[in-house]
Design a protein around this motif. Structure first.
Motif, short mmCIF file in Angstrom:
data_model
loop_
_atom_site.label_atom_id
_atom_site.label_comp_id
_atom_site.label_asym_id
_atom_site.label_seq_id
_atom_site.Cartn_x
_atom_site.Cartn_y
_atom_site.Cartn_z
N LYS A 290 0.84 -1.19 0.00
CA LYS A 290 0.00 0.00 0.00
C LYS A 290 0.88 1.24 0.00
O LYS A 290 1.85 1.33 0.75
N THR B 144 3.81 2.13 -6.06
CA THR B 144 3.32 2.08 -7.44
C THR B 144 4.04 0.98 -8.19
O THR B 144 5.26 0.89 -8.16
N ARG C 11 -3.45 -5.04 -7.26
CA ARG C 11 -4.37 -4.07 -6.66
C ARG C 11 -4.85 -4.54 -5.29
O ARG C 11 -5.10 -3.73 -4.39
N THR D 211 -0.84 1.18 -5.95
CA THR D 211 -1.30 1.80 -7.19
C THR D 211 -0.72 1.01 -8.35
O THR D 211 0.48 0.70 -8.36
N ASP E 237 -9.74 -0.35 -11.31
CA ASP E 237 -8.99 0.71 -10.63
C ASP E 237 -7.50 0.66 -10.97
O ASP E 237 -6.65 0.96 -10.14
N ILE F 12 -4.57 2.15 -13.55
CA ILE F 12 -4.31 3.30 -14.40
C ILE F 12 -3.78 2.81 -15.74
O ILE F 12 -2.69 2.23 -15.80
N ALA G 76 2.81 8.49 -12.89
CA ALA G 76 3.39 8.18 -11.57
C ALA G 76 4.39 9.26 -11.19
O ALA G 76 5.61 9.02 -11.19
#
Length: 307
Positions: A142, A145, A164, A169, A186, A188, A204
């Motif tokens: 968490k 990225t 995820r 991310t 969710d 990107i 990012a």
């Protein structure tokens, strides 16, 4: 007599045939499974060409395939926990799953949940275990990225979802036609191709912590250019780059006992927490057409054979 995919020499799609074989007889610790679905994978196509003959020697005629799901017809001595009529998910290490009847070690089977379709169950092993292993190899957390190449493919589509679930991310590299699907989870979406480095940096701004490469073709170098540490880069396909730069190649067997991981993934699917996109379904007799689609490398999800 049951039918199975066979080839008698290394080569392209044209060497594949579907022929009759002797009915297998389960030995100690084995189950005979009537296959309802068998996924296909890029590694099988590479093995068939002979490009990996030193790593994966072949005896002809050779079978093909690892993924399978089906119904147990017979069990051999010493098999506990399974009986004829049980619906199972499993895998074969004998290149044999693309067939009507397959011998499987009982330890390589797990029960198929009712809410998991045959198509999904039969295509879960290679892509699912590889995605599981790759995500665990780079350890996203968490607040971090992670970028995943080939994010809409068989392995990538599962890896983005599993990543995820860690709370990280996730940036998925894919063609624009798959961006809506990625956003629905969710993720990107970022278009691959010229200028991808700048597009990732824009997506990012705080930097990239980890990178999973499911496609090859220069993505290890891209990850390094993004400043990702070698121990947080995992490629499942570019072994030349991995050896050159010292990045990871975890996935598959690195994920741990296959049946245990299969059971975990099947549970997530049954509970609605994981989707296995199915790109196409072919009858066993159209195995050449199935691999022709696979080798174009633009499918969203898995291609499945259904004997």
């Amino acid at each position: 007599m049951p039918k199975a995919v066979r080839y008698d020499e290394f080569g392209g799609i044209d060497v594949l045939r579907v022929g009759e074989v002797e009915r297998p007889v389960p030995g100690d610790g084995q189950a005979l499974v009537r296959v309802m679905a068998a996924g296909i994978n890029p590694s099988e196509a590479v093995i068939r060409t002979g490009a990996l003959a030193q790593m994966f020697p072949s005896t002809f005629p050779s079978g093909q395939g690892s993924d399978l799901a089906g119904v147990i017809e017979e069990v051999g001595a010493g098999v506990g926990g399974f009986a004829p009529g049980d619906e199972v998910i499993g895998f074969s290490n004998k290149r044999a799953s693309q067939a009507e009847l397959v011998l499987v070690e009982a330890d390589d089977l797990t029960r198929k949940p009712d809410r998991v379709s045959w198509e999904v169950a039969g295509s879960l092993y290679v892509a699912g275990v590889t995605a599981w292993g790759a995500v665990h190899a780079v350890g996203p957390e968490k607040g971090e990225t992670v970028v995943i190449s080939g994010a809409a493919g068989g392995v990538g589509s599962l890896a983005v979802q599993l990543a995820r679930r860690t709370g990280a991310t996730v940036i998925g590299l894919a063609s624009e036609r798959n961006h809506a699907w990625l956003r629905s989870y969710d993720v990107i979406p970022v278009r691959y191709g010229e200028g991808v480095l700048d597009r990732i940096r824009a997506a990012a701004p705080g930097g990239v912590d980890a990178f999973i490469d499911t496609f090859g073709d220069g993505y290890v170098e891209l990850a390094l250019a993004l400043g990702v540490a070698t121990e947080r880069i995992d490629t499942i396909t570019d072994f030349v780059a991995a050896a050159r730069y010292g990045v990871k190649t975890d996935g598959g067997t690195a994920a741990g006992p296959g049946a245990k991981v299969l059971a975990e993934l099947a549970g997530l699917i049954a509970d609605g927490h994981l989707e296995v996109p199915i790109a196409s379904v072919y009858p066993l007799t159209q195995v050449r057409e199935a691999y022709a689609e696979l080798e174009r490398r633009h499918t969203h999800g898995k291609i499945v054979l259904m004997p």
